[in-house]
Design an enzyme around this catalytic site. Sequence first.
Site, PDB file in Angstrom:
ATOM      1  N   HIS A 175      77.235  77.961  17.010  1.00 46.62           N
ATOM      2  CA  HIS A 175      77.509  76.830  17.835  1.00 46.62           C
ATOM      3  C   HIS A 175      77.639  77.073  19.359  1.00 46.62           C
ATOM      4  CE1 HIS A 175      80.487  74.331  19.981  1.00 46.62           C
ATOM      5  NE2 HIS A 175      79.845  73.284  19.022  1.00 46.62           N
TER       6      HIS A 175
ATOM      7  N   CYS B 111      61.729  71.432  15.266  1.00 42.01           N
ATOM      8  CA  CYS B 111      62.848  71.302  15.945  1.00 42.01           C
ATOM      9  C   CYS B 111      63.858  72.463  16.025  1.00 42.01           C
ATOM     10  CB  CYS B 111      63.564  69.900  15.900  1.00 42.01           C
ATOM     11  SG  CYS B 111      64.157  69.869  14.068  1.00 42.01           S
TER      12      CYS B 111
END
Length: 791
Positions: A431, A743
Site C-alpha cells: 500500500h 494495469c
Amino acid sequence: MAVLWLEDVDADDVGTVGGKAASLGELIGAGLPVPPGFAVTAGTYRTFIEEAGIDEELFSAVDVDPEDSAALRAAEERAEELILETPFPEEVREEILERYRSMGDGDDEAFVAVRSSATAEDLPDSSFAGQQETFLNVREDDLLRRVKECWASLFTQRAIYYRQQRGFPHADVDIAVVVQRMVDAEKSGVMFTSHPSTGDPQITIEAAWGLGEAVVSGTVSPDNYVYDRERGAVENVTVADKKVEMVKDDETGETVQLDVDEERRTARVLSDAEIEELVALGERVEDHYGTPQDVEWAIREGEIYMLQSRPITTIQEDAGDEGDEGDEGDADAGGTGGETPRKSTAGDAASGQPGAANGGTAGSDEDVLVDGLGASPGVVSGAVRIVHKLDHLDQVQEGDVMVTEMTMPDMVPAMKRAAGIVTDEGGMTSHAAIISRELGVPAVVGTGNGTRLLEDGQQVTLDGDKGTVRAGADAEAESGEEFEPVEAARPETPVKPMTATEVKVNVSIPEAAERAAATGADGVGLLRIEHMVLSLGKTPEKYIADHGARAYQDELIEGVRRVADEFYPRPVRVRTIDAPTDEFRELEGGEGEPNEHNPMLGWRGIRRSLDKPDPFRQELAAFARLFDMGYDNLEVMFPLVNDAADVEAITGHMRDAGIDPETHRWGVMIETPASALQIEELANAGIDFASFGTNDLTQYTLAVDRNNEHVAGRFDELHPAVLQLIGDTIETCRELGVDTSICGQAGSKSEMVDFLVEEGVSSISANIDAVRDVQHEVKRTEQRLLLDSVR
C-alpha cells in the site's frame, strides 16, 4: 554404498552427495557441532532409474517443447509417476531405514529433515538452484516416499523448462538427498560473522524463541546483538518484543506458531555466555572457510548446533546481486547446507550502519541511517515524524518525512502532506509503495527498523531512488515544503508522442486525479474502489447499516466523479472492490472477517462480491447512477475473475442494477493463470476488454507473495511463464475482437512495454511518474515495427 554418513564427506564430494551434504560434512570435519545425518548419494538415484529400466522413458517423457504449458504439465506428471511408482531395491531400502533407525532414541523415532542436495557443480550455470524439494519433521513411515519425491523434484515444470531453454540434457543431472535429525530448538537464529554490508569486524546475532523459521521468514522481530571483534566485547543489545514463536507439535510433528508468554516476550533470548559461545563458533566457521559467513544456529538443552553456513556476498560492491551457486537456503530451524546468502534484517543500532534490509541498497556511507526498497523516486529533506498510531497522524505536517511500521488507507491524508515516507514493512507493491508513487511522494519501504533507528524531529534526506535515508538535510535535495507533486508529474515538453497503442494511467485514490491528469495520459486504465471504501473506516456492511445504502453509494460516486471529471471525455476504467480480508478486519465491523493464512489467496475480488452480494449491488447501483448523470466515459472492471461462470453471475447482477452489459463497456482483470487459460470462454461470455493485473498474475504464476518483502527478489513480471500467459491471451483477444490492456506495476517497465506492443496490446496503463517515458517507449517500438515491416 547407497548411503554415506555426513561425517564421511567433505567439499570434494559435491559430485557424490551434492552441495548441501558436502557443506555439512565440511562443518563436521572442522569439529563444529552439527546434527547427525546421512546422504543418499547421487549414484543411488542414478542406479535406481537405470536398474528399474525407467531412465530412457523418463528422459524421453521430459524432452518436450518448453513453451508448451500442457506438455510441461504432462511431463512433470509422467516423471513423478515413473519415480514414485517404482519400488526401491530391497537392499537400498533397508540401508536407508537402518541408518534412519540408528538416529532414534530408543523406541522413539527421530524427526528428520529430508532435503534435495543438488550436484550443482555439474551444471553449466546457477539457474537450477532452489528447484528441488525439502520436507521437515519426517518419520519412518514417510521417509522412503520423501526421498523419491526429492528425486522426482528434478522434473518439475520449472526445472524442465530451464534445462530445455538452456539445452542442458536431463540425463546429465543427478541429485542426492540429505536426511538429518531435526533440532527441537528452544532458541535459535542467525549470525553474520562480519558486518553484512561493510565487512567491518563485528558479529551480528539475531535470536528468537523456538525454531529459527520464525527469524528467517520474518514472522518475528528478533533480538539483535552486536559483538565488536576487535574489542572482544558486546557492543549493543536490542531486545525486541517477540510476540510469536515456531515450535514442533509433539503429536503431529508439524511446525506450529504459538503466542509467546508475557514473561518471555520482552526478555533477552541470549545470555552473555551464550553470545560468547556463538561468537567463538562463528569465528571458527569463518576461519575454516576463509570468508565471512551467514550461519543458522539453534540451542537445545544448553547445546548449540550449527544448522547451516554460507558465505556473505553482500559485502561486495554489487551487494544487491545475490550469489547463485549451490542449493538455495531453507527457511527453517533445521536448515542445512546450501550456499545462497541471506541479507540482514536489522541494522547496527549502535553505529547507525544499515543492514541490507529486504533487498535494499547496502552501502558503507556513514551518513546512511536506514535503507530498504526505493519504492517511489525522488530525493527530499525534512524532519522525521514517527507514526505509531492513527491518532498521531495530525503530527505529520507539510514537508515532514513520515515514518511508520506500515501504511493503511486511513493514512492517505497524512501521506499527501508528507514530503517523504519510510516504512518498516512492505515491498514494491505494498500500500505504501503504490500510494506514494501515485501521490508523487518519495518513499523507502521495507527498512525493517526505521521506526526504531530514526528519531522524531530528526532532519534526514530520503532518497527514493536508492532506497536510503541519510542523516541531515542535503543542499542538493528538494525541500519537502517546496515539493509540488502535480508539477512534478507534468511533462517538461508539452508535445505528446502520437501512438497507436493508447497509454493510460493508474489511479489508486481520488486525491491523485489532478496529478494523474497532468500527465496527458489517454485515460485511466485502473481506478481502484477499495481505497475509497477502506478510507471510510468501516466495512461496507457496517457503513450501510449505520448510514444507509444511499450514503454508501454517495461516497463511491463522489470519489469516482472526482477522477471522471478530471479526465472527461477520456475513458476511466473503474475496478470494483478488491481488498483482502486482513484489510477489512482492521475496520470497524471487521471483527467477523476470517483470519486467513494468506489473504492474497483468499476471500477477495469477485469471489467475495458474489458470495456477499449486498455491498456489490450497492457498488453497481452507484455506477448506474453515474451513467444516468451522463458519465459515459466510465468503464467497469471486475477483479480476480477465473472463468465464464463468474462472468455470467456478474452480468446477472449488472442487469439487476439497471446496467445493460450490451450498451456499457465492461471487462475483467486477467490476474490468475486460470483466467488467462480461459480467455476464449470469457470473451464468448460478452466481455469488452481484458486487463492484465501483473502483480497478481505474477504472484499466482510464480507462487510469490507480492506483499512479502522476504521473497521480493523472486517477484519477476518478465518471467517467461508470465509473458507466455500474457502473449497467448492477447493473441486470442485480437482474434475475437476483445481489447486488451495492462494495469499492473509492470506496465511501467520498458521491457514489458516493448513486449506488449509487439504482441499487439490495445493499451498500456502506467504509474503516474512513468506515463511520458512509456509514451516515448511505445512510440519507439511502434516505429521499429513499422520499419521492420517494410525492410
